[in-house]
Design an enzyme around this catalytic site. Sequence first.
Site, PDB file in Angstrom:
ATOM      1  N   LYS A  14     -34.237 -28.178  57.527  1.00  0.00           N
ATOM      2  CA  LYS A  14     -34.122 -27.236  58.651  1.00  0.00           C
ATOM      3  C   LYS A  14     -35.139 -26.094  58.530  1.00  0.00           C
ATOM      4  CE  LYS A  14     -30.820 -23.875  58.442  1.00  0.00           C
ATOM      5  NZ  LYS A  14     -31.240 -22.486  58.643  1.00  0.00           N
ATOM      6  N   CYS A  25     -27.135 -16.538  61.041  1.00  0.00           N
ATOM      7  CA  CYS A  25     -25.880 -16.501  60.292  1.00  0.00           C
ATOM      8  C   CYS A  25     -25.533 -15.076  59.892  1.00  0.00           C
ATOM      9  CB  CYS A  25     -26.023 -17.341  59.030  1.00  0.00           C
ATOM     10  SG  CYS A  25     -25.530 -19.036  59.273  1.00  0.00           S
TER      11      CYS A  25
END
Length: 442
Positions: free
Chosen positions: A23, A119
């Site tokens: 990612k 996040c």
Amino acid sequence: MENSYIINGGQPLHGQVKLSGAKNVALKVIIASLMIEGGAILQNIPRINDVFELLNLIKVLGGQAEFKEEENTVAVDGGNINKNEVDLLYASKIRVSFMFFAPLLKKFGSCRIPNPGGCRIGARPIDRIVDGIKALGVSVRYKHDTGYYQAEMTGKPRGKFVFGKPSHTGTELLILMSVFGEGMIRLENCAREPEIKDMIDFLNAAGAKIRQNASTIEITGVDKLRCLQPFTITADRNEAVTYASLAIATKGEAVVSSIPERMIRSFIIKLQAANGGYEKINETTFRFFYKGELKATNIETEPHPGFMTDWQPNWAVLMTQATGVSLITERVFENRFAYVEELRKLGAEIEFVKPPVTNPAEYFFFNFDPAKKYNQAVRIKGPVKLHGGALNITDLRAGATLAIGALVAEGESVVNGASILERGYENFVEKVRSIGGEIERI
Ligand code: EPU
């Protein structure tokens, strides 16, 4: 009830796991491709929510970003980008949105970018990064009334920047800003994460002139970049560690391949200290297995080449199964223990402790504020027989951790917030099932 996993745990998991593309390489290389004349074809792009959010953002700006499902390939071309402002909606979802400073300033000489999301594992300011952009001759102002950064650049980026403390994405953004710079730009005290080298390899293959020597990076400006061949994203080291931890915590085994050992070395060293089984099958294929009683083993997270912060939540589950008392100290982010409350629901014995740190402002990699209270260390007692429970995912890596916990635990668990885990893990359910895990997505 939706967006949840139903997990029936307590069985050892066995088998081979095919790792997806990383990612944290894919996202940066997709953005870098926007600066390449004629665009780029990228292979082994993971089918994860963060990638789709990024591709949507590129399309909203007028660029091309097509994901070919069956091939995990993305064709990116920024040639038609016609907007120099990042949409707040996308910026709130993906942290790498602030990396658009590089392609938008190159194309328009000015841009507006909101404070990034991502996040919630800390405040995650971008102060160092903004200082770096300014050091390259760009004017950046933050507008408190709108929450946007406004940047203007006259001429080419130039100069030098020394990071006070390293920043992974900050290093990548400053490299991107510098590829078309004036003369040679020198960046010092940079982060050294292997994902950065992958992005450098991609840019150099397209004609950039970037030299990385430990934490110093020198970039000599070029006039244009051309990508003559498709670029393949390397395997995800976070995924490798997640499946290794899962296999050993359930007393099973997992074989992972296509991952260079240097990318996971600090994990392997700690795993061996904890009596976790590890066998090198060939240069990039490893077997991780339970070989008997695990020993409590302390870790401290650090930037590369230290023990990676993304792995510490997974390590915590492993330590619930190890004999003795282990200490986990988080040095990189200031809020990476949100999973603790959740693991306690499964019966884990974890408590917060104060790490004995003499110079916290130096020791921690976030901007330490003496007036604030931090929870930076936990003590875990093991081994504990975990039982099922209802859990809530708070952030991406905590998501994998709770799933591992539920797969170790006897009985049924419900893990809510699956889409947060799916921001970063491709085919999680299929992969866990392929090694014998009982998991269902509802
Ligand atoms: N920081 C500042 N100011 C800045 C930049 C960073 O205070 O201007 C602080 C951060 O808040 C953090 C520390 O410095 O406490 C280190 O942050 P860094 O910038 O190195 O991390 P990042 O680039 O935001 C990337 C990965 C993270 C990974 C870290 C460490 C991406 C998109 N994210 O974050 O990955 O944990 O590096 O390697 O590449 C994840 O994939 O789940 C993830 C969180």
